[in-house]
Scaffold this motif. Structure first.
Motif, PDB file in Angstrom:
ATOM      1  N   ASP A  72       0.815  -1.214   0.000  1.00 29.81           N
ATOM      2  CA  ASP A  72       0.000   0.000   0.000  1.00 29.81           C
ATOM      3  C   ASP A  72       0.852   1.269   0.000  1.00 29.81           C
ATOM      4  OD1 ASP A  72      -2.202  -1.634   0.084  1.00 29.81           O
ATOM      5  OD2 ASP A  72      -2.512  -1.416   2.253  1.00 29.81           O
ATOM      6  N   GLN A 111       1.177   4.011  -2.803  1.00 26.68           N
ATOM      7  CA  GLN A 111       0.203   5.084  -3.014  1.00 26.68           C
ATOM      8  C   GLN A 111       0.421   6.284  -2.091  1.00 26.68           C
ATOM      9  OE1 GLN A 111      -1.629   4.428  -5.637  1.00 26.68           O
ATOM     10  NE2 GLN A 111      -0.680   2.385  -5.670  1.00 26.68           N
ATOM     11  N   SER A 112       1.446   6.244  -1.262  1.00 22.33           N
ATOM     12  CA  SER A 112       1.673   7.322  -0.282  1.00 22.33           C
ATOM     13  C   SER A 112       3.069   7.911  -0.441  1.00 22.33           C
ATOM     14  CB  SER A 112       1.529   6.789   1.147  1.00 22.33           C
ATOM     15  OG  SER A 112       0.229   6.294   1.372  1.00 22.33           O
TER      16      SER A 112
END
Length: 303
Positions: free
Chosen positions: A183, A186-187
């Motif tokens: 994840d 996406q940051s």
């Protein structure tokens, strides 16, 4: 009119390089890079309008101007060191502990705890200076330093305090959206001056660095923590610097079941050996050890 005085720092670097006969050895004693030594020597030669060294292959020899300056500086710095020892050994009305350390460690860990030391030792005064520069304890009015590195610290008494670890942290709002390492693509990823930290972290998870990852770099580790608190990305931060933010709920650990990542550096308490015989320095050292023990009990285990 008298000519302007050359840079004191450049003169100090020249004296060490001339005494050791090597820029490399001078860099080691001063705890700076060889490039920094060369730059200071070049600056001094330009200020004095005279060459100080002859470069002969890998060796160095002093020019006549260099020999003249070295002879005078040996006497001047020797007298300055002796004056420093003499004046600082005089009793003060109140004992003083003068400490230097990194800005990030001072702001995020040390200063929030200093009230405990002051309450326990109301007879002692403190003076804290923050800098990444190497301190010459024989010349500057500093008693001890807390340094972050691999050591050794030649010519100094050094006590290893603890080895720090990296953990991934983010603001609570951002952390709740992250469920697995993938994840992170996406940051924004926040990093300090440890360039290889994020690649090492991904490698430890059996992953490659995301091709689409956005990295924001803040060379001051304290600013890295502040950026994470404000939701600007996921930080790979040192445990010592984020411990209080985690306790207060301003940060949350991302992927808490994953082991921490060793930084590869440790905090060291350093200074002249004779300094540690002073009662107030011994008191500060004892208090610091106690705080470090508490930090160690809470530190996440590393892989």
């Amino acid at each position: 009119m008298d000519p302007a005085l050359p840079s004191l720092r450049a003169l100090q670097v020249f004296e060490v390089a001339a005494r050791l006969g090597s820029f490399t050895k001078a860099a080691g004693e001063l705890r700076v890079t060889q490039t920094a030594v060369s730059h200071q020597i070049k600056q001094l030669e330009e200020e004095l309008e005279a060459p100080l060294f002859r470069r002969m292959g890998r060796g160095l020899s002093l020019t006549p101007a260099g020999q003249a300056w070295f002879a005078e500086l040996t006497r001047v710095f020797g007298q300055l060191r002796e004056t420093n020892r003499k004046l600082r050994s005089r009793p003060r009305e109140r004992p003083l502990v003068s400490l230097t350390t990194l800005p990030s460690f001072a702001a995020r860990w040390l200063v929030p705890r200093l009230g405990l030391f002051l309450a326990r030792h109301p007879e002692v005064d403190l003076r804290i200076s923050t800098s990444e520069a190497v301190v010459d304890f024989t010349l500057e009015p500093v008693d001890v330093g807390i340094r972050f590195g691999t050591g050794p610290y030649r010519g100094l008494f050094s006590e290893k305090l603890f080895e720090d670890v990296f953990i991934t942290v983010a603001s609570p709002e951002l952390a709740q959206r992250l469920h697995r390492p993938r994840d992170l693509a996406q940051s924004p990823l926040l990093k300090d001056d440890h360039e290889g930290a994020w690649p090492r972290w991904f490698q430890a998870q059996g992953l490659g660095s995301p091709a689409t990852a956005r990295y924001h770099q803040l060379l001051d580790s304290g600013l890295l923590v502040e950026a994470a608190v404000r939701g600007q990305g996921v930080a790979l931060a040192r445990w010592s610097l984020v411990r209080d933010e985690l306790t207060a709920g301003r940060l949350r650990r991302v992927f808490p079941k994953l082991p921490a990542l060793p930084v590869g550096h440790a905090y060291h308490l350093v200074g002249l050996r004779e300094t540690f015989r002073r009662r107030e320095i011994a008191a500060f050292r004892s208090w610091l050890r106690g705080e470090i023990r508490e930090l160690g009990r809470e530190m996440p285990s590393a892989k």
